[in-house]
Design an enzyme around this catalytic site. Structure first.
Site, PDB file in Angstrom:
ATOM      1  N   GLU A  54       1.344 -41.334 -73.053  1.00  0.00           N
ATOM      2  CA  GLU A  54       0.947 -39.939 -72.787  1.00  0.00           C
ATOM      3  C   GLU A  54      -0.351 -39.874 -71.986  1.00  0.00           C
ATOM      4  OE1 GLU A  54       2.548 -37.118 -73.232  1.00  0.00           O
ATOM      5  OE2 GLU A  54       4.243 -38.063 -74.250  1.00  0.00           O
ATOM      6  N   ASN A  58      -0.725 -38.500 -68.162  1.00  0.00           N
ATOM      7  CA  ASN A  58      -1.642 -37.415 -67.797  1.00  0.00           C
ATOM      8  C   ASN A  58      -2.449 -37.771 -66.555  1.00  0.00           C
ATOM      9  OD1 ASN A  58      -0.867 -35.619 -69.770  1.00  0.00           O
ATOM     10  ND2 ASN A  58      -2.696 -35.887 -71.030  1.00  0.00           N
ATOM     11  N   ARG A 113       6.633 -29.526 -67.226  1.00  0.00           N
ATOM     12  CA  ARG A 113       5.786 -30.271 -68.156  1.00  0.00           C
ATOM     13  C   ARG A 113       5.628 -29.432 -69.420  1.00  0.00           C
ATOM     14  NH1 ARG A 113       5.681 -35.475 -66.798  1.00  0.00           N
ATOM     15  NH2 ARG A 113       5.837 -35.546 -64.558  1.00  0.00           N
TER      16      ARG A 113
END
Length: 149
Positions: A54, A58, A113
């Site tokens: 994650e 990002n 997203r």
């Protein structure tokens, strides 16, 4: 949890990768392999892999947007089963960290997203620290304690 400088560092790894989507799986695998020397459970390794995935995603999607930059990863293993994983970029930065950490907040809704990156990191780690400066980049530090210590 003691402050970082109060604990004995057992080992440390630093890597840097281009912010290419193919490097997301590499980052999580390398970090997991490095952490394996603390003899974590399969669940603990899966948690670390998910959180790293994650954080790196990002950087790829948000920090550098439509350009390629560098993702810096520093992993420290401490006595007592403590793992500290810092994932940094020198991208666009986060204007409001508090808002960005809210579930479902995203700056990239057009690409579907979900805005759950920080929420996922927080659910798989014992502590998540985020710092950022607009135009300078961001740093996400993940803390995980193996063995429930």
């Amino acid at each position: 949890m003691k402050r970082d400088q109060d604990k004995k560092i057992l080992n440390e790894m630093k890597i840097k990768l281009p912010s290419l989507s193919v490097n997301e799986s590499l980052a999580r695998s390398v970090v997991a392999a490095f952490c394996s020397q603390l003899d974590p459970s399969a669940t603990e390794i899966a948690d670390v892999k998910c959180a790293v995935s994650e954080a790196v995603t990002n950087c790829i999607v948000h920090a550098y947007r439509d350009t390629i930059g560098v993702i810096y990863i520093n992993v420290r293993l401490y006595e007592g089963g403590v793992v500290r994983i810092e994932i940094k970029d020198k991208g666009c930065g986060i204007e409001d960290v508090k808002t960005a950490r809210q579930p479902l907040f995203t700056t990239d809704a057009a690409n579907e997203r979900s805005g759950m990156g920080f929420t996922v990191m927080e659910s798989f780690c014992d502590k998540v620290r985020v710092t950022s400066k607009v135009g300078k980049g961001s740093s996400v530090t993940l803390f995980k304690i193996f063995g429930g210590r």
